[in-house]
Design a protein around this motif. Structure first.
Motif, mmCIF file in Angstrom:
data_model
loop_
_atom_site.group_PDB
_atom_site.id
_atom_site.type_symbol
_atom_site.label_atom_id
_atom_site.label_comp_id
_atom_site.label_asym_id
_atom_site.label_seq_id
_atom_site.Cartn_x
_atom_site.Cartn_y
_atom_site.Cartn_z
ATOM 1 N N VAL A 57 0.840 -1.187 0.000
ATOM 2 C CA VAL A 57 0.000 0.000 0.000
ATOM 3 C C VAL A 57 0.883 1.249 0.000
ATOM 4 C CG1 VAL A 57 -1.731 1.305 1.288
ATOM 5 C CG2 VAL A 57 -1.862 -1.194 1.217
ATOM 6 N N SER A 58 0.774 2.048 -1.066
ATOM 7 C CA SER A 58 1.572 3.276 -1.141
ATOM 8 C C SER A 58 1.006 4.328 -0.193
ATOM 9 C CB SER A 58 1.557 3.820 -2.576
ATOM 10 O OG SER A 58 0.281 4.363 -2.849
ATOM 11 N N ARG A 59 1.789 5.408 0.016
ATOM 12 C CA ARG A 59 1.292 6.515 0.825
ATOM 13 C C ARG A 59 0.710 7.622 -0.042
ATOM 14 N NH1 ARG A 59 3.428 6.337 6.124
ATOM 15 N NH2 ARG A 59 2.011 8.070 6.540
ATOM 16 N N THR A 60 0.709 7.413 -1.349
ATOM 17 C CA THR A 60 0.307 8.490 -2.248
ATOM 18 C C THR A 60 -0.834 8.120 -3.187
ATOM 19 O OG1 THR A 60 2.009 7.772 -3.804
ATOM 20 C CG2 THR A 60 2.598 9.543 -2.294
ATOM 21 N N PHE A 61 -1.281 6.865 -3.204
ATOM 22 C CA PHE A 61 -2.280 6.475 -4.198
ATOM 23 C C PHE A 61 -3.238 5.423 -3.614
ATOM 24 C CE2 PHE A 61 -2.707 5.087 -8.980
ATOM 25 C CZ PHE A 61 -4.046 5.472 -8.946
ATOM 26 N N HIS A 62 -4.083 5.880 -2.690
ATOM 27 C CA HIS A 62 -5.052 4.965 -2.089
ATOM 28 C C HIS A 62 -6.186 4.639 -3.047
ATOM 29 C CE1 HIS A 62 -3.779 5.521 2.399
ATOM 30 N NE2 HIS A 62 -2.796 5.159 1.608
ATOM 31 N N GLY A 63 -6.390 5.445 -4.080
ATOM 32 C CA GLY A 63 -7.370 5.076 -5.110
ATOM 33 C C GLY A 63 -7.075 3.691 -5.650
ATOM 34 N N ARG A 64 -5.803 3.445 -5.936
ATOM 35 C CA ARG A 64 -5.384 2.156 -6.478
ATOM 36 C C ARG A 64 -5.249 1.076 -5.404
ATOM 37 N NH1 ARG A 64 0.658 2.384 -8.228
ATOM 38 N NH2 ARG A 64 0.826 2.076 -5.972
ATOM 39 N N ASP A 65 -4.745 1.458 -4.239
ATOM 40 C CA ASP A 65 -4.318 0.461 -3.256
ATOM 41 C C ASP A 65 -5.354 0.174 -2.178
ATOM 42 O OD1 ASP A 65 -1.931 0.447 -4.671
ATOM 43 O OD2 ASP A 65 -0.971 1.904 -3.342
ATOM 44 N N VAL A 66 -6.297 1.069 -1.956
ATOM 45 C CA VAL A 66 -7.306 0.875 -0.903
ATOM 46 C C VAL A 66 -8.730 0.920 -1.480
ATOM 47 C CG1 VAL A 66 -8.287 1.789 1.255
ATOM 48 C CG2 VAL A 66 -5.784 1.818 0.877
ATOM 49 N N PHE A 67 -9.085 2.040 -2.138
ATOM 50 C CA PHE A 67 -10.491 2.227 -2.524
ATOM 51 C C PHE A 67 -10.911 1.274 -3.650
ATOM 52 C CE2 PHE A 67 -9.160 6.680 -1.223
ATOM 53 C CZ PHE A 67 -9.604 6.539 0.086
ATOM 54 N N ALA A 68 -10.104 1.200 -4.702
ATOM 55 C CA ALA A 68 -10.474 0.335 -5.832
ATOM 56 C C ALA A 68 -10.573 -1.131 -5.397
ATOM 57 C CB ALA A 68 -9.492 0.499 -6.987
ATOM 58 N N PRO A 69 -9.579 -1.668 -4.693
ATOM 59 C CA PRO A 69 -9.722 -3.085 -4.318
ATOM 60 C C PRO A 69 -10.856 -3.326 -3.322
ATOM 61 C CG PRO A 69 -7.683 -2.145 -3.414
ATOM 62 C CD PRO A 69 -8.239 -1.136 -4.374
ATOM 63 N N ALA A 70 -11.042 -2.441 -2.345
ATOM 64 C CA ALA A 70 -12.154 -2.642 -1.407
ATOM 65 C C ALA A 70 -13.478 -2.643 -2.162
ATOM 66 C CB ALA A 70 -12.143 -1.549 -0.336
ATOM 67 N N ALA A 71 -13.629 -1.693 -3.096
ATOM 68 C CA ALA A 71 -14.870 -1.611 -3.874
ATOM 69 C C ALA A 71 -15.059 -2.850 -4.738
ATOM 70 C CB ALA A 71 -14.845 -0.353 -4.747
ATOM 71 N N ALA A 72 -13.981 -3.333 -5.348
ATOM 72 C CA ALA A 72 -14.090 -4.510 -6.211
ATOM 73 C C ALA A 72 -14.477 -5.737 -5.403
ATOM 74 C CB ALA A 72 -12.774 -4.742 -6.947
ATOM 75 N N HIS A 73 -13.958 -5.842 -4.175
ATOM 76 C CA HIS A 73 -14.360 -6.977 -3.333
ATOM 77 C C HIS A 73 -15.844 -6.883 -2.973
ATOM 78 C CE1 HIS A 73 -10.623 -9.164 -2.867
ATOM 79 N NE2 HIS A 73 -9.960 -8.039 -2.645
ATOM 80 N N ILE A 74 -16.314 -5.671 -2.649
ATOM 81 C CA ILE A 74 -17.749 -5.511 -2.353
ATOM 82 C C ILE A 74 -18.575 -5.864 -3.592
ATOM 83 C CG2 ILE A 74 -19.555 -3.816 -1.806
ATOM 84 C CD1 ILE A 74 -17.424 -2.347 -0.086
ATOM 85 N N ALA A 75 -18.132 -5.390 -4.741
ATOM 86 C CA ALA A 75 -18.854 -5.690 -5.979
ATOM 87 C C ALA A 75 -18.890 -7.191 -6.258
ATOM 88 C CB ALA A 75 -18.222 -4.943 -7.154
ATOM 89 N N SER A 76 -17.866 -7.901 -5.761
ATOM 90 C CA SER A 76 -17.796 -9.350 -5.971
ATOM 91 C C SER A 76 -18.562 -10.128 -4.924
ATOM 92 C CB SER A 76 -16.335 -9.802 -5.934
ATOM 93 O OG SER A 76 -15.616 -9.197 -6.966
ATOM 94 N N GLY A 77 -19.149 -9.435 -3.946
ATOM 95 C CA GLY A 77 -19.982 -10.139 -2.997
ATOM 96 C C GLY A 77 -19.481 -10.167 -1.560
ATOM 97 N N VAL A 78 -18.294 -9.618 -1.294
ATOM 98 C CA VAL A 78 -17.820 -9.532 0.085
ATOM 99 C C VAL A 78 -18.721 -8.548 0.837
ATOM 100 C CG1 VAL A 78 -15.903 -8.770 1.569
ATOM 101 C CG2 VAL A 78 -15.441 -10.093 -0.516
ATOM 102 N N SER A 79 -19.179 -8.909 2.018
ATOM 103 C CA SER A 79 -20.092 -8.017 2.742
ATOM 104 C C SER A 79 -19.315 -6.824 3.287
ATOM 105 C CB SER A 79 -20.770 -8.749 3.890
ATOM 106 O OG SER A 79 -19.863 -8.925 4.947
#
Lengths: 248, 248, 248
Positions: free
Chosen positions: B123-145
């Motif tokens: 996880v970078s300190r400069t790009f949470h769009g890529r490292d935090v928000f996008a993956p968390a959202a993709a997991h939710i979209a895939s069915g993770v509660s």
């Protein structure tokens, strides 16, 4: 099953949320759609530019593709909404001439969109892209027959496209004219535009040195005036709509 | 199975590779996602503009859509990452007020994103769009509660939205105000902005001649100040955030 | 079956129809493709900028992704078309150095694209993005082996990437240098660019007050020169290609 292809061409730009609202409506109706943006950078209200862009694009899309074009200064007034069937594809948008270049080229049938069952409700008076064109197109993409969307009409609005002129200036500064290679017959492919005569012709862009103007057959079959790694349009000082002529 | 819908709203622009890196991460986790761009032209760091755009867009998306919004001047600092559940949809981004207009309108639950299992590592300190928000959202979209992503919080950051003001200037120069049709009650829909009083009201754009200013109910229910085929914002000389008032 | 991922990076911009013509051709061959735009805002003919953008993006895409890059001033001349296999992915474009940064980083094989069976006919002399690169890439994405597309070559064009320099200015005005964190060894991460020495280093952007310049490890591992909520590039007055140096 093949995924339905649906394209969008508008003057909405990409900064606002308008295009995405259309896509949300489409995906609610046709969840498997392949949505392709043709351009959202049509100059505001520039119907002829929209007509040019969709006419250049559709030949590369598969059968049954549905094309939505929204350049619509008359939104909410009494202008009709239409769907055109041509070349095995569908074209959905306002009846203001934006499909003139498609209709001039292809046998077609036109219908006035009237079945409100296929609209997004409530229907606003300011955004038919979202409330009329996108949902009608998504229903067609999902298999609803055009005949259920509206009745045949014989008089869709058509622009006069006969004057030899500049159709478009592209990002590279290429000047796309309305002259086609076959228009030249046996004559050399030389043209006059504004005070400039272009009397060199190239086959590919890097054939001449940077800085020289030449004509070239562009990727859609129109004669273009171009420069290797430079902007012909800036050099000539011309715009969409300007006159062009054969050099006799 | 329905394909999950995931939208993106950022201030990254489209010239750099940042948006595409987010999309690559998303497709690695949710290969069938329908990814829709809402806008990447939010002015750099303009949280309120991001708040406006997502609030205008989400109502047109289907149930379970996941919306990622990254306008994030505090990236890498101690500001929290959050997911909001509202209107049967999900909203993922920094906890800086960017979801204020969604939360003001809809019943909601907020969670702080904390489960690093759903991050992109390192996880970078400069790009949470890529490292935090996008993956968390993709997991939710895939069915993770959402409950597995993080714990409930009661104090997501919220902007003060009460002052009557210009919310947005769109591509056409329409001035979108924070006044809603119902705010006017029985009064005529006339407004004052800067030194200009607008005392005409239209139902659709082409009702007045080019050049005249009028108010109109826009496609999201807000009162807009507009001009037929011209920029009301240029005429009035106003910007997002400027005061507007009822004309009594 | 997983849907094939295909990315596009060009200098075509988004106003013209060129990108959409490529997408139409792709969807005719690979109807289930997930098409991702990396950037279409590469400066016209800026091969090195294309090389930078694709090299920063591909690591975030899944195995078997196919990347098309079209920055192609030599289109229609004798320059070769190539496909590079590297990192379990494919890279398709002109043989002019646009894949130099990928090849410098990854073990790879290069092939010259020659099998006209996989082209879109007729092949124009001005738009190989549509007629050569897009269809070849779509066939690879659909499962055609690279070996059927063309023969191995040992001499793909490669740019000299050794000089320490500015790789890119991003939308926020961050100056991305070619120096990597590990290049600094035990030295502090301070750099000289033009007449400016940057002798502060940050871990995240909001660590310093607005207005101060600092270096920071960017999201791709390069050292960047940045400012909190301001443009470092404007302050320093620099451009892609300018020299940078360690401060000893």
């Amino acid at each position: 099953m093949a995924r339905p292809v649906l394209t969008l061409t508008t003057d909405f730009g990409l900064a606002d949320h308008y295009v995405s609202a259309m896509k949300g409506v489409i995906l609610g109706i046709a969840p498997n759609a392949q949505i392709v943006d043709i351009s959202h950078e049509v100059r505001p209200f520039a119907i002829e530019q929209g007509a040019y862009l969709i006419a250049q694009s559709f030949p590369y899309f598969p059968k049954n593709a549905v094309h939505v074009v929204v350049v619509d200064p008359g939104v909410g007034s009494s202008r009709r909404a239409i769907v055109i069937e041509a070349a095995g594809q569908y074209f959905v948008g306002p009846d203001n001439g934006v499909f003139s270049m498609v209709m001039a080229r292809e046998r077609h049938r036109a219908r006035a969109i009237s079945n409100e069952k296929y609209f997004h409700h409530p229907v606003s008076r300011t955004f038919h892209g979202r409330d009329v064109f996108a949902p009608a197109a998504a229903h067609i993409a999902s298999g609803v027959s055009a005949a259920r969307i509206g009745r045949l009409i014989s008089d869709p609005v058509s622009l006069d496209l006969s004057r030899p002129r500049v159709l478009h200036i592209d990002r590279f500064g290429n000047i796309v004219t309305s002259l086609r290679a076959q228009d030249f017959g046996a004559r050399p492919r030389f043209v006059q535009i504004k005070s400039t005569r272009v009397t060199s012709a190239a086959v590919h862009y890097s054939e001449f040195d940077p800085g020289a103007l030449f004509t070239i057959e562009g990727s859609s079959g129109y004669i273009e005036i171009s420069m290797n790694q430079g902007s012909a349009a800036e050099r000539v000082g011309c715009h969409a709509g300007d006159d062009v002529n054969f050099v006799p």
